[in-house]
Design a protein around this motif. Structure first.
Motif, PDB file in Angstrom:
ATOM      1  N   PHE A  34       0.946  -1.169   0.058  1.00  0.00           N
ATOM      2  CA  PHE A  34      -0.080   0.055   0.093  1.00  0.00           C
ATOM      3  C   PHE A  34       0.965   1.191  -0.105  1.00  0.00           C
ATOM      4  CE2 PHE A  34      -2.835  -3.482   1.691  1.00  0.00           C
ATOM      5  CZ  PHE A  34      -3.648  -3.306   0.710  1.00  0.00           C
ATOM      6  N   ASP A  35       1.958   1.109  -0.727  1.00  0.00           N
ATOM      7  CA  ASP A  35       2.734   2.496  -0.986  1.00  0.00           C
ATOM      8  C   ASP A  35       2.062   3.364  -1.554  1.00  0.00           C
ATOM      9  OD1 ASP A  35       5.878   3.344  -0.798  1.00  0.00           O
ATOM     10  OD2 ASP A  35       4.792   4.138  -2.732  1.00  0.00           O
ATOM     11  N   PHE A  36       1.848   4.665  -1.028  1.00  0.00           N
ATOM     12  CA  PHE A  36       1.062   5.556  -1.813  1.00  0.00           C
ATOM     13  C   PHE A  36       1.553   6.101  -3.101  1.00  0.00           C
ATOM     14  CE2 PHE A  36      -0.917   9.555  -2.408  1.00  0.00           C
ATOM     15  CZ  PHE A  36      -2.299   9.335  -2.181  1.00  0.00           C
ATOM     16  N   ASN A  37       2.642   6.386  -3.018  1.00  0.00           N
ATOM     17  CA  ASN A  37       3.495   7.242  -4.401  1.00  0.00           C
ATOM     18  C   ASN A  37       3.544   6.005  -5.350  1.00  0.00           C
ATOM     19  OD1 ASN A  37       4.066   9.878  -3.630  1.00  0.00           O
ATOM     20  ND2 ASN A  37       5.046   8.879  -2.101  1.00  0.00           N
ATOM     21  N   SER A  38       3.555   4.706  -5.032  1.00  0.00           N
ATOM     22  CA  SER A  38       3.757   3.884  -5.977  1.00  0.00           C
ATOM     23  C   SER A  38       2.552   3.122  -6.618  1.00  0.00           C
ATOM     24  CB  SER A  38       4.760   2.492  -5.622  1.00  0.00           C
ATOM     25  OG  SER A  38       4.579   1.362  -6.676  1.00  0.00           O
ATOM     26  N   VAL A  39       1.629   2.480  -5.599  1.00  0.00           N
ATOM     27  CA  VAL A  39       0.530   1.921  -5.799  1.00  0.00           C
ATOM     28  C   VAL A  39      -0.667   2.789  -6.192  1.00  0.00           C
ATOM     29  CG1 VAL A  39      -1.005   0.346  -4.863  1.00  0.00           C
ATOM     30  CG2 VAL A  39       1.281  -0.029  -4.574  1.00  0.00           C
ATOM     31  N   TYR A  40      -0.532   3.780  -5.614  1.00  0.00           N
ATOM     32  CA  TYR A  40      -1.834   4.957  -5.966  1.00  0.00           C
ATOM     33  C   TYR A  40      -1.350   5.912  -6.785  1.00  0.00           C
ATOM     34  CZ  TYR A  40      -3.647   2.837  -1.495  1.00  0.00           C
ATOM     35  OH  TYR A  40      -4.338   1.827  -0.698  1.00  0.00           O
ATOM     36  N   ARG A  41      -0.472   6.820  -6.694  1.00  0.00           N
ATOM     37  CA  ARG A  41      -0.034   7.547  -7.579  1.00  0.00           C
ATOM     38  C   ARG A  41       0.542   7.040  -8.944  1.00  0.00           C
ATOM     39  NH1 ARG A  41       2.066  11.877  -3.218  1.00  0.00           N
ATOM     40  NH2 ARG A  41       0.488  13.378  -3.474  1.00  0.00           N
ATOM     41  N   ARG A  42       1.471   6.491  -8.905  1.00  0.00           N
ATOM     42  CA  ARG A  42       2.144   6.006 -10.207  1.00  0.00           C
ATOM     43  C   ARG A  42       1.237   4.993 -10.960  1.00  0.00           C
ATOM     44  NH1 ARG A  42       8.161   4.140 -11.812  1.00  0.00           N
ATOM     45  NH2 ARG A  42       7.752   3.276 -13.797  1.00  0.00           N
ATOM     46  N   SER A  43       0.399   4.046 -10.366  1.00  0.00           N
ATOM     47  CA  SER A  43      -0.704   3.721 -10.843  1.00  0.00           C
ATOM     48  C   SER A  43      -1.921   4.461 -11.509  1.00  0.00           C
ATOM     49  CB  SER A  43      -1.372   2.508  -9.805  1.00  0.00           C
ATOM     50  OG  SER A  43      -0.552   1.523  -9.398  1.00  0.00           O
ATOM     51  N   THR A  44      -2.193   5.505 -11.046  1.00  0.00           N
ATOM     52  CA  THR A  44      -3.042   6.449 -11.619  1.00  0.00           C
ATOM     53  C   THR A  44      -2.292   7.047 -12.810  1.00  0.00           C
ATOM     54  OG1 THR A  44      -4.203   7.042  -9.409  1.00  0.00           O
ATOM     55  CG2 THR A  44      -4.131   8.767 -11.069  1.00  0.00           C
ATOM     56  N   LEU A  45      -1.012   7.512 -12.547  1.00  0.00           N
ATOM     57  CA  LEU A  45      -0.506   8.067 -13.882  1.00  0.00           C
ATOM     58  C   LEU A  45      -0.178   6.867 -15.044  1.00  0.00           C
ATOM     59  CD1 LEU A  45       2.213   9.846 -11.899  1.00  0.00           C
ATOM     60  CD2 LEU A  45       0.332  11.041 -13.214  1.00  0.00           C
ATOM     61  N   THR A  46      -0.385   5.657 -14.672  1.00  0.00           N
ATOM     62  CA  THR A  46      -0.094   4.607 -15.594  1.00  0.00           C
ATOM     63  C   THR A  46      -1.509   4.729 -16.570  1.00  0.00           C
ATOM     64  OG1 THR A  46       1.272   3.495 -14.399  1.00  0.00           O
ATOM     65  CG2 THR A  46       0.121   2.417 -16.104  1.00  0.00           C
ATOM     66  N   LEU A  47      -2.656   4.739 -15.799  1.00  0.00           N
ATOM     67  CA  LEU A  47      -3.826   4.759 -16.570  1.00  0.00           C
ATOM     68  C   LEU A  47      -4.198   6.062 -17.209  1.00  0.00           C
ATOM     69  CD1 LEU A  47      -6.022   2.901 -13.852  1.00  0.00           C
ATOM     70  CD2 LEU A  47      -5.208   2.060 -16.010  1.00  0.00           C
ATOM     71  N   HIS A  48      -3.544   7.110 -16.741  1.00  0.00           N
ATOM     72  CA  HIS A  48      -3.631   8.428 -17.370  1.00  0.00           C
ATOM     73  C   HIS A  48      -2.868   8.196 -18.661  1.00  0.00           C
ATOM     74  CE1 HIS A  48      -4.717  12.646 -18.097  1.00  0.00           C
ATOM     75  NE2 HIS A  48      -3.539  12.756 -18.160  1.00  0.00           N
ATOM     76  N   ALA A  49      -1.457   7.675 -18.607  1.00  0.00           N
ATOM     77  CA  ALA A  49      -0.880   7.644 -19.796  1.00  0.00           C
ATOM     78  C   ALA A  49      -1.596   6.750 -20.974  1.00  0.00           C
ATOM     79  CB  ALA A  49       0.484   6.966 -19.443  1.00  0.00           C
ATOM     80  N   LEU A  50      -2.204   5.757 -20.508  1.00  0.00           N
ATOM     81  CA  LEU A  50      -2.963   4.961 -21.469  1.00  0.00           C
ATOM     82  C   LEU A  50      -4.173   5.611 -22.026  1.00  0.00           C
ATOM     83  CD1 LEU A  50      -3.098   1.984 -22.452  1.00  0.00           C
ATOM     84  CD2 LEU A  50      -4.593   1.274 -20.937  1.00  0.00           C
ATOM     85  N   HIS A  51      -4.871   6.446 -20.990  1.00  0.00           N
ATOM     86  CA  HIS A  51      -5.992   7.275 -21.748  1.00  0.00           C
ATOM     87  C   HIS A  51      -5.630   8.101 -22.622  1.00  0.00           C
ATOM     88  CE1 HIS A  51      -9.609   9.741 -20.156  1.00  0.00           C
ATOM     89  NE2 HIS A  51      -9.765   9.395 -21.401  1.00  0.00           N
ATOM     90  N   ARG A  52      -4.346   8.867 -22.509  1.00  0.00           N
ATOM     91  CA  ARG A  52      -4.017   9.812 -23.441  1.00  0.00           C
ATOM     92  C   ARG A  52      -3.402   9.207 -24.834  1.00  0.00           C
ATOM     93  NH1 ARG A  52      -1.976  14.846 -21.883  1.00  0.00           N
ATOM     94  NH2 ARG A  52       0.059  14.606 -22.965  1.00  0.00           N
TER      95      ARG A  52
END
Length: 528
Positions: free
Chosen positions: A443-461
């Motif tokens: 449950f590391d916030f920066n990895s499992v939450y933030r970077r995962s969110t950015l992963t999906l935003h990258a795919l979205h873009r």
């Protein structure tokens, strides 16, 4: 477990007078640590430890590398691999869950003494055998077992750490329905889980309120089960408490009876549910109902002790729920369960938790982003659960990104600007790649939450709105009511988005490097 603590400083949900034993319960959860407890969302300030380098798939690959648990210390080698039948084969928690059968339904009857923090329980596990069973394993930590029956016949049993080992009088043949009834009692002891270093998880008794926060392993602190999200089942949970108290749980309240000053509330969860999402809430609460345009029942529980001003503020904060449900339904499809709602505790927790159909919030987590995050878990995390705990980013990444999309819509803000801020925070923390985390980073916030969110935003873009949400809906529809792995999600991306989308996704999931600017998020900028 955690759903999300965003701008909160995580505070341990403990009390000097919680009625809990000081004993710790071994759980052979990983090769490194022999104890387990459910997780709660870490504070945003948590910095990811560098993950071991993992080679990302090539552009043409559609599968992701498998994350494995580190080797056990020499003194633990004999306990590193569970015997046949014990453990579902999870790479982080090999002892959680069990094999040889599939659970179809749990019937829980819990008589609770809140003052003593004690329970008398009878749990009946209904299952179908997938192989002949000479021994039946169940996950149960602590508590005293008095009797065990297999198909109404008394069975011998023994305990080994968090395993209840049942020996039926005759083997259970393959391919038949059977039941195991376990009678037990005692004071539930919370679990020290290596994936949740913030506090112990499971059954909490704090300031006159009992609540459960189990993710990933804590449910076995209060009922026997096959404790892994790949073995979902329906639930009936009957909770008996002093008449003055409210007892809430998952699904629909089907009956309430009062006998000799004690109230029994029976709750029915009609859709498959992972054990870590099972909930018990006991305290002085008021029930408030609201609805959506489609008539979905939304029932919230708020503390009876609130002042008029606090009650009004709490209900106003919760009033965003119907609109958030409608927002997610437009993106993902119908809400997957019979009801939804929020139970608000009368104190701070430092986390919120997506217990199925009745999310848990502290009194400081009621903002649109966190409410949206817990709600989005109904689709991703609850209906579609991780096939392995190393796939946790699929829970938290989708819930967090969808919550940001909702927040942008709710506030009329720019999702690109929100993601730019998240990118800078992730870069400052040197966020580890989310598909390569260790159990200690669960449950590391920066990895499992933030970077995962950015992963999906990258795919979205990269894919644009239409194709991105086709991928997301396909991912959901393919696994609704079941579980899914990163490998399976990447196969959908490959099928619908092509090799460039897979390469982009893999770089965000596995590469130790973070992009330097928001422009690096996209192979192309088709989503604007």
């Amino acid at each position: 477990m955690p759903a999300l603590a965003l701008a909160l400083v995580l505070s341990a949900c403990t009390s000097s007078d919680d009625g809990r034993s000081d004993a710790t319960v071994p759980v052979r959860a990983t090769a490194e640590a022999a104890t387990a407890t459910s997780a709660t969302v870490p504070p945003p300030s948590t910095t990811a430890a560098p993950a071991p380098a993992t080679t990302a798939p090539s552009v043409t690959e559609t599968t992701a590398p498998t994350t494995t648990a580190p080797p056990a210390p020499a003194e633990e080698q004999e306990h590193a691999v569970p015997p046949p039948g014990a453990g579902a084969g999870d790479s982080f928690y090999p002892w959680l869950g069990n094999s040889g059968y599939d659970v179809t339904h749990y019937d829980l009857a819990l008589d609770v003494d809140p003052d003593a923090n004690a329970i008398d329980g009878v749990t009946t596990v209904h299952a179908v055998s997938t192989s002949e069973l000479e021994t039946i394993y169940l996950d149960l930590s602590g508590l005293e077992v008095s009797t065990v029956k297999v198909d109404d016949t008394a069975a011998e049993f023994s305990r080994e750490d968090a395993e209840l080992i049942v020996q039926p009088t005759t083997p259970v043949p393959a391919g038949v329905s059977f039941s195991v009834e376990v009678a037990y009692s005692g004071m539930p002891e919370r679990i020290d889980d290596p994936g949740v270093p913030f506090f112990e998880i499971g059954w909490f008794n704090q300031d006159g309120v009992i609540f459960t926060a189990n993710e990933p392993s804590g449910s076995m602190s209060w009922f026997p089960s096959s404790n892994h999200p790949t073995d979902k089942a329906t639930f009936t949970i009957a909770i008996t408490v002093p008449e003055r108290l409210t007892a809430a749980s998952n699904g629909l309240l089907t009956s309430e009876t009062v006998v000799d000053g004690r109230r029994t509330a029976t709750w029915q969860m009609n859709d498959p549910m992972a054990t870590y999402l099972a909930a018990v809430y006991i305290g002085e609460f008021e029930r408030h109902e609201q609805g959506t345009r489609e008539g979905l029942l939304i029932r919230d529980y708020i503390p009876s002790s609130l002042t008029d001003e606090e009650r009004q503020a709490t209900l106003e904060a919760l009033s965003v729920t119907p609109g958030a449900i409608e927002f997610f339904e437009e993106l993902l499809g119908p809400y997957p369960f019979d009801a939804y709602g929020t139970l608000v505790l009368p104190f701070r927790t430092g986390f919120a938790m997506e217990n199925q159909t009745l999310s848990l919030h502290g009194n400081q987590t009621l903002n649109p982003l966190i409410i949206g995050h817990e709600l989005a878990h109904a689709w991703f995390g609850n209906s579609v659960s991780p096939g392995d705990w190393s796939d946790i980013w699929l829970n938290e990444g989708f819930a967090h990104y969808l919550a940001f999309l909702y927040l942008a819509d709710y506030e009329g803000s720019d999702i690109g600007a929100l993601m730019a801020g998240e990118l800078q925070a992730a870069r400052d923390a040197n966020a580890a790649p989310p598909a390569s985390v260790t159990v200690q980073q669960l449950f590391d916030f920066n990895s499992v939450y933030r970077r995962s969110t950015l992963t999906l935003h990258a795919l979205h873009r990269h894919l644009g709105d239409e194709m991105f949400f086709e991928v997301v809906r396909s991912h959901y529809q393919q696994s609704a009511g079941d579980s899914v792995t990163t490998r399976e999600f990447m196969a959908i991306v490959a099928q619908l988005g092509g090799p460039e989308a897979v390469a982009l996704l893999a770089s965000w999931l596995y590469s130790p490097e973070m992009p330097s600017t928001l422009d690096d998020l996209a192979v192309s900028d088709s989503a604007g």
